[in-house]
Design a protein around this motif. Sequence first.
Motif, PDB file in Angstrom:
ATOM      1  N   UNK A   1     -17.999  -1.919   6.344  1.00 38.87           N
ATOM      2  CA  UNK A   1     -17.424  -3.260   6.422  1.00 38.87           C
ATOM      3  C   UNK A   1     -16.065  -3.307   5.725  1.00 38.87           C
ATOM      4  N   UNK A   2     -16.008  -2.774   4.504  1.00 36.01           N
ATOM      5  CA  UNK A   2     -14.744  -2.799   3.765  1.00 36.01           C
ATOM      6  C   UNK A   2     -13.687  -1.926   4.439  1.00 36.01           C
ATOM      7  N   UNK A   3     -14.102  -0.784   4.950  1.00 37.51           N
ATOM      8  CA  UNK A   3     -13.138   0.085   5.627  1.00 37.51           C
ATOM      9  C   UNK A   3     -12.554  -0.597   6.862  1.00 37.51           C
ATOM     10  N   UNK A   4     -13.362  -1.400   7.540  1.00 40.15           N
ATOM     11  CA  UNK A   4     -12.866  -2.103   8.720  1.00 40.15           C
ATOM     12  C   UNK A   4     -11.773  -3.104   8.357  1.00 40.15           C
ATOM     13  N   UNK A   5     -11.769  -3.538   7.080  1.00 41.03           N
ATOM     14  CA  UNK A   5     -10.757  -4.488   6.621  1.00 41.03           C
ATOM     15  C   UNK A   5      -9.601  -3.799   5.909  1.00 41.03           C
ATOM     16  N   UNK A   6      -9.574  -2.454   5.956  1.00 46.02           N
ATOM     17  CA  UNK A   6      -8.454  -1.713   5.400  1.00 46.02           C
ATOM     18  C   UNK A   6      -8.614  -1.238   3.979  1.00 46.02           C
ATOM     19  N   UNK A   7      -9.811  -1.399   3.404  1.00 46.16           N
ATOM     20  CA  UNK A   7     -10.047  -0.949   2.037  1.00 46.16           C
ATOM     21  C   UNK A   7     -10.643   0.462   2.058  1.00 46.16           C
ATOM     22  N   UNK A   8     -10.212   1.302   1.127  1.00 45.18           N
ATOM     23  CA  UNK A   8     -10.672   2.691   1.097  1.00 45.18           C
ATOM     24  C   UNK A   8     -11.972   2.787   0.295  1.00 45.18           C
ATOM     25  N   UNK A   9     -13.026   2.197   0.822  1.00 45.59           N
ATOM     26  CA  UNK A   9     -14.309   2.164   0.129  1.00 45.59           C
ATOM     27  C   UNK A   9     -15.066   3.473   0.295  1.00 45.59           C
ATOM     28  N   UNK A  10     -15.919   3.775  -0.695  1.00 41.87           N
ATOM     29  CA  UNK A  10     -16.796   4.942  -0.594  1.00 41.87           C
ATOM     30  C   UNK A  10     -18.049   4.705  -1.424  1.00 41.87           C
ATOM     31  N   UNK A  11     -19.128   5.385  -1.081  1.00 42.13           N
ATOM     32  CA  UNK A  11     -20.366   5.304  -1.854  1.00 42.13           C
ATOM     33  C   UNK A  11     -20.200   6.098  -3.143  1.00 42.13           C
ATOM     34  N   UNK A  12     -20.632   5.506  -4.266  1.00 41.46           N
ATOM     35  CA  UNK A  12     -20.551   6.161  -5.570  1.00 41.46           C
ATOM     36  C   UNK A  12     -21.958   6.223  -6.180  1.00 41.46           C
ATOM     37  N   UNK A  13     -22.542   7.417  -6.295  1.00 35.75           N
ATOM     38  CA  UNK A  13     -23.916   7.537  -6.796  1.00 35.75           C
ATOM     39  C   UNK A  13     -24.061   7.260  -8.287  1.00 35.75           C
TER      40      UNK A  13
ATOM     41  N   UNK B   1       0.836  -1.197   0.000  1.00 34.74           N
ATOM     42  CA  UNK B   1       0.000   0.000   0.000  1.00 34.74           C
ATOM     43  C   UNK B   1       0.871   1.247   0.000  1.00 34.74           C
ATOM     44  N   UNK B   2       0.551   2.149  -0.901  1.00 33.22           N
ATOM     45  CA  UNK B   2       1.291   3.405  -1.017  1.00 33.22           C
ATOM     46  C   UNK B   2       0.313   4.563  -0.871  1.00 33.22           C
ATOM     47  N   UNK B   3       0.860   5.767  -0.870  1.00 32.64           N
ATOM     48  CA  UNK B   3      -0.009   6.945  -0.812  1.00 32.64           C
ATOM     49  C   UNK B   3      -0.959   6.965  -1.996  1.00 32.64           C
ATOM     50  N   UNK B   4      -0.458   6.584  -3.179  1.00 33.24           N
ATOM     51  CA  UNK B   4      -1.299   6.578  -4.375  1.00 33.24           C
ATOM     52  C   UNK B   4      -2.444   5.582  -4.243  1.00 33.24           C
ATOM     53  N   UNK B   5      -2.152   4.365  -3.781  1.00 30.20           N
ATOM     54  CA  UNK B   5      -3.214   3.359  -3.669  1.00 30.20           C
ATOM     55  C   UNK B   5      -4.226   3.748  -2.590  1.00 30.20           C
ATOM     56  N   UNK B   6      -3.782   4.471  -1.569  1.00 30.38           N
ATOM     57  CA  UNK B   6      -4.722   4.912  -0.538  1.00 30.38           C
ATOM     58  C   UNK B   6      -5.667   5.990  -1.065  1.00 30.38           C
ATOM     59  N   UNK B   7      -5.210   6.725  -2.087  1.00 33.79           N
ATOM     60  CA  UNK B   7      -6.051   7.777  -2.661  1.00 33.79           C
ATOM     61  C   UNK B   7      -7.059   7.234  -3.663  1.00 33.79           C
ATOM     62  N   UNK B   8      -6.838   6.005  -4.136  1.00 35.32           N
ATOM     63  CA  UNK B   8      -7.756   5.385  -5.098  1.00 35.32           C
ATOM     64  C   UNK B   8      -8.846   4.655  -4.325  1.00 35.32           C
ATOM     65  N   UNK B   9     -10.065   5.150  -4.420  1.00 31.61           N
ATOM     66  CA  UNK B   9     -11.151   4.588  -3.623  1.00 31.61           C
ATOM     67  C   UNK B   9     -11.822   3.393  -4.303  1.00 31.61           C
ATOM     68  N   UNK B  10     -12.397   2.567  -3.485  1.00 33.75           N
ATOM     69  CA  UNK B  10     -13.190   1.426  -3.938  1.00 33.75           C
ATOM     70  C   UNK B  10     -14.639   1.879  -4.000  1.00 33.75           C
ATOM     71  N   UNK B  11     -15.210   2.102  -5.204  1.00 32.91           N
ATOM     72  CA  UNK B  11     -16.569   2.631  -5.306  1.00 32.91           C
ATOM     73  C   UNK B  11     -17.625   1.534  -5.166  1.00 32.91           C
ATOM     74  N   UNK B  12     -18.713   1.871  -4.490  1.00 37.92           N
ATOM     75  CA  UNK B  12     -19.832   0.949  -4.295  1.00 37.92           C
ATOM     76  C   UNK B  12     -21.121   1.746  -4.417  1.00 37.92           C
ATOM     77  N   UNK B  13     -22.097   1.208  -5.128  1.00 36.24           N
ATOM     78  CA  UNK B  13     -23.333   1.972  -5.273  1.00 36.24           C
ATOM     79  C   UNK B  13     -24.544   1.142  -5.629  1.00 36.24           C
ATOM     80  N   UNK B  14     -25.700   1.737  -5.377  1.00 34.01           N
ATOM     81  CA  UNK B  14     -26.972   1.183  -5.825  1.00 34.01           C
ATOM     82  C   UNK B  14     -27.138   1.475  -7.318  1.00 34.01           C
TER      83      UNK B  14
END
Length: 288
Positions: A165-177, A137-150
């Motif tokens: 749930x994903x954030x608890x496992x160390x993934x930089x997840x976020x909601x993507x509309x 994991x690098x600064x660049x990979x931490x800035x790339x979010x894992x998108x999830x959406x309806x």
Amino acid sequence: MKILVYGAGVLGSLYAARLHDAGHDVSLLARGDRLASLRERGVLLAENESTSVRRVPVSVVESPAGKYDLILVFVRSHQVDSVLEQLVESDGDVLFLVNWAGGPEPLAEAIGRERVLLGFGNQGGTMDGDIVRYGRRTLLTRLVHMPIGEIDGQTTPRVERIVRMFRSAGFTAKAEPRMDAWLKTHAAFEVPLAHAVHTAGDPNALAGNRASLRDMVQLIRQNLEALPMRPVPRAFGALRVLPHGVLIALFRLLLRSSAAAPLGTTSPAALGELNLLAEQVDGLARRR
């Protein structure tokens, strides 16, 4: 939540292991030799070329039968149809973490619109025998979010719950509309890139071929212009206006980094996925 990870390749194995490490109730679906290996040895993880291999004892199943709160699908695009057949009789919400530019409609028609969520994994790696090798994991990979959406773009409680749930496992997840637009933008970018790598032989070879890079950039621009919506994320819009020389320099940096390693995969499964994605991207242009 009780979670099933459908697909025991690089991504499925990596995500299942990290969710298990974070204390979640997770099972990993596998078949054939991979099933036997996982039952005997668990998920084997190693960072890059490290000789240190860690074993994660994830529960393994060979069928999606049973009651799950959430099913995470990590398969190649051309394998989605067979997965849908398996999921028709299963329970639980289904998050498709798949390269997919075909829109949510085929997924919703097969298993029910209310069950379908879309997303994309932001971690990668390669298989070394039974060992999953992943990048540091690098600064660049931490800035790339894992998108999830309806599929309708709403940020619902279940999306927020999955993101946590994903954030608890160390993934930089976020909601993507605008998840469907995100996936189509990604495919418009990835198809020319992956084709160019395959033709050149590997990422490094492509990085050294200016003419191929120039042709690739032009194809990416054409694909983005053909999208029926604006690119998501918006930053991809810059690919349509930045000078060719700047883009070629940026792609050379990407291709010579560890992030480009998965692009060098030339397995039949990878090529099958690439061909289907190309058909889906071409279909977007024809419909427009």
